[in-house]
Write an enzyme that holds these catalytic residues in place. Structure first.
Site, PDB file in Angstrom:
ATOM      1  N   LYS A  10      38.097  -5.123  50.536  1.00  0.00           N
ATOM      2  CA  LYS A  10      38.966  -5.474  49.422  1.00  0.00           C
ATOM      3  C   LYS A  10      39.551  -4.187  48.859  1.00  0.00           C
ATOM      4  O   LYS A  10      38.871  -3.427  48.171  1.00  0.00           O
ATOM      5  CB  LYS A  10      38.241  -6.234  48.314  1.00  0.00           C
ATOM      6  CG  LYS A  10      39.237  -6.976  47.399  1.00  0.00           C
ATOM      7  CD  LYS A  10      38.771  -7.119  45.973  1.00  0.00           C
ATOM      8  CE  LYS A  10      38.982  -5.914  45.117  1.00  0.00           C
ATOM      9  NZ  LYS A  10      40.389  -5.671  44.725  1.00  0.00           N
ATOM     10  N   GLU A  14      29.737   5.140  44.782  1.00  0.00           N
ATOM     11  CA  GLU A  14      30.284   6.458  44.427  1.00  0.00           C
ATOM     12  C   GLU A  14      31.179   6.230  43.229  1.00  0.00           C
ATOM     13  O   GLU A  14      32.255   5.643  43.349  1.00  0.00           O
ATOM     14  CB  GLU A  14      31.042   7.066  45.608  1.00  0.00           C
ATOM     15  CG  GLU A  14      31.319   8.549  45.437  1.00  0.00           C
ATOM     16  CD  GLU A  14      32.710   8.844  44.929  1.00  0.00           C
ATOM     17  OE1 GLU A  14      32.820   9.180  43.732  1.00  0.00           O
ATOM     18  OE2 GLU A  14      33.665   8.722  45.700  1.00  0.00           O
ATOM     19  N   CYS A  32      37.942  11.612  41.246  1.00  0.00           N
ATOM     20  CA  CYS A  32      36.621  11.558  40.616  1.00  0.00           C
ATOM     21  C   CYS A  32      35.946  12.926  40.618  1.00  0.00           C
ATOM     22  O   CYS A  32      35.087  13.203  39.780  1.00  0.00           O
ATOM     23  CB  CYS A  32      35.747  10.529  41.329  1.00  0.00           C
ATOM     24  SG  CYS A  32      35.597  10.783  43.109  1.00  0.00           S
ATOM     25  N   GLU A  52      35.493  10.514  31.174  1.00  0.00           N
ATOM     26  CA  GLU A  52      36.336  10.757  32.345  1.00  0.00           C
ATOM     27  C   GLU A  52      37.772  10.335  32.024  1.00  0.00           C
ATOM     28  O   GLU A  52      38.073   9.153  31.885  1.00  0.00           O
ATOM     29  CB  GLU A  52      35.821   9.981  33.562  1.00  0.00           C
ATOM     30  CG  GLU A  52      36.585  10.305  34.830  1.00  0.00           C
ATOM     31  CD  GLU A  52      36.043   9.560  36.042  1.00  0.00           C
ATOM     32  OE1 GLU A  52      36.067  10.133  37.144  1.00  0.00           O
ATOM     33  OE2 GLU A  52      35.601   8.397  35.883  1.00  0.00           O
TER      34      GLU A  52
END
Length: 476
Positions: free
Chosen positions: A175, A251, A285, A379
């Protein structure tokens, strides 16, 4: 507009009810593609196809060399279609074409080549026993793997998940992120052209909660789940997988610290630090979003760093001259804009950068931000960096470790002893010394804390996508 469908059981298909959604080009802010919108029905069909291909089909029963040959053929096709694949990711999320075509496409091909060869060349143990027996180990495919990929490196991270799963004989339901669907369909088309049997690689497009993503992670026919994305979604997926005792590899986010010591090669440190935060408009990231510079070189470093940031070329990501494109979506632009607009109220000041036209955020350098400020804790996932001076090694280690994330860190120093000493003290899955984002596919990749669960790469991917079996035989 171009149409990108699901790929299920060897055919590109529309959704059962004909539902679609559009993919928007972040530069033009106009729809450029129509995409099949899937849900539970499409996930059910895809998982059933993957299960048949695993239980009854040839893929898991092929020799590793034969599977490897087909995966190498797929890698060849990826390179032959580099322009098409690169442009798809660029139009979907605004990544500069020099990065999508020049970096992500070759890396996608390398993922298939590496894991094809890794599976073919892997050896297992034989264990002689004093009892007149011996034992040996086998690595067997687990079944159907669900792969859920992010929007910031669509093709590259889709293949990072798919390649080891396929190389070890599993079948896959992918997906892709709803913001970046195109390259996944193109990849599945190429897999069929390469000769992968129907049902081995399936693609279902759709949203996450209450849609295709949720249906996939909760499906009882899934044997492994690999996900890259934000930490909050990772928690939801982990909880869903626990209901069926399905192993997960997650992750997740990061808030990478980057320390520049006074003895560093400043030219090298500036060059890599610019890449660490402004590559892909900071939508990485691994971004080095917390930059710490030792006080004796702070002024010189930040002058050079700011000048390099201001010199970056912003513009149409489809042009080779563009170094920084727009943010990937209107929703994400609004999120990053919120951080830029609140710098002063959090206690910092904008040294350079700020908001641009459309969905652009210029390379933004913030100084004076306290350690408790949101910009230091959360973040941002955009081209925004905080720069803070430090005095001692102990101080900067404490600052870099003061985060709930643990994905990566960087440090720049010419002192070999310090490089080893600080690397050992940093809580991070990867530490780069005098460089950034240099990967060896054999090395473990992943993080701790809010940065995820598990490791992938080399033998770590083998352990995730296989079931080790012990066979004990009597010989005496």
């Amino acid at each position: 507009m171009e149409f990108f469908g699901h790929v299920i059981d060897g055919a590109e298909v529309k959704s059962s009810g004909g539902e679609t959604f559009t993919s928007v080009d972040p530069y033009t802010r106009e729809p450029w593609a129509e995409v099949a919108l899937g849900g539970a029905a499409e996930v059910e069909r895809a998982v059933a196809a993957a299960r048949r291909a695993f239980d009854e089909g040839p893929w898991p029963r092929m020799g590793r060399a034969e599977r490897g040959r087909l995966l190498h053929r797929l890698a060849d096709l990826i390179l032959e279609h580099a322009d098409e694949l690169g442009l798809a990711d660029t139009r979907d999320m605004g990544k500069p074409i020099t990065q999508s075509r020049g970096n992500d496409v070759p890396r996608a091909a390398d993922n298939f080549r590496f894991f094809a060869d890794h599976a073919r060349l892997t050896t297992a143990e034989t264990l002689p026993m004093d009892s007149g027996h011996h034992a040996y180990t086998r690595y067997e495919p687990v079944g159907v793997a669900a792969a859920i990929a992010p929007w910031n490196f669509p093709l590259m991270l889709e293949t990072w998940k798919i390649a080891p799963a396929l190389a070890w004989g599993n079948t896959v339901v992918l997906k892709p992120a709803e913001d970046t669907p195109a390259s996944a369909t193109i990849l599945a088309r190429l897999a069929l052209e390469a000769g992968l049997p129907p049902g081995v690689l399936n693609v279902v497009h759709g949203y996450g909660p209450d849609s295709a993503g949720q249906a996939l992670t909760e499906h009882p026919g899934i044997d492994r789940i690999t996900f890259t994305g934000e930490s909050a979604t990772g928690r939801v997926i982990s909880a869903a997988a626990a209901g069926h005792l399905v192993p997960v590899s997650l992750e997740l986010g990061g808030k990478g610290g980057n320390a520049v010591f006074a003895d560093a090669d400043l030219d090298n440190a500036v060059s890599w630090s610019i890449k660490a935060i402004f590559t892909n408009a900071g939508q990485v990231c691994l971004a080095g979003s917390r930059l710490y510079v030792q006080r004796p070189v702070f002024d010189e470093f930040i002058a050079r760093f700011t000048a390099a940031a201001e010199a970056m070329c912003l513009g149409d990501p489809k042009l080779d001259s563009t170094q920084l494109g727009p943010l990937a979506s209107k929703t994400h632009y609004r999120k990053v804009r919120g951080y830029v607009e609140t710098v002063a109220e959090e206690g910092g000041s904008v040294r350079s950068g700020g908001l641009g036209d459309g969905w652009f955020v210029r390379p933004t350098v913030i100084t004076g931000m306290p350690a408790t400020g949101r910009h230091q804790r959360e973040e941002i996932f955009g081209p925004v960096v905080t720069v803070t001076p430090f005095d001692t090694e102990d101080e900067v280690v404490a600052l870099m470790n003061d985060t709930r994330y643990g994905l990566n860190a960087m440090l720049f120093t010419e002192n070999l002893s310090r490089a080893h000493r600080v690397s050992a003290r940093l809580r991070a899955g990867t530490v780069w010394v005098n460089c950034f984002f240099v990967r060896d596919l054999r090395a473990p990749f992943g993080g701790a804390g809010d940065s995820g669960v598990g490791r992938e790469g080399g033998t770590f991917s083998r352990e995730f996508f296989t079931e080790p079996k012990a066979v004990v035989m009597q010989i005496d």
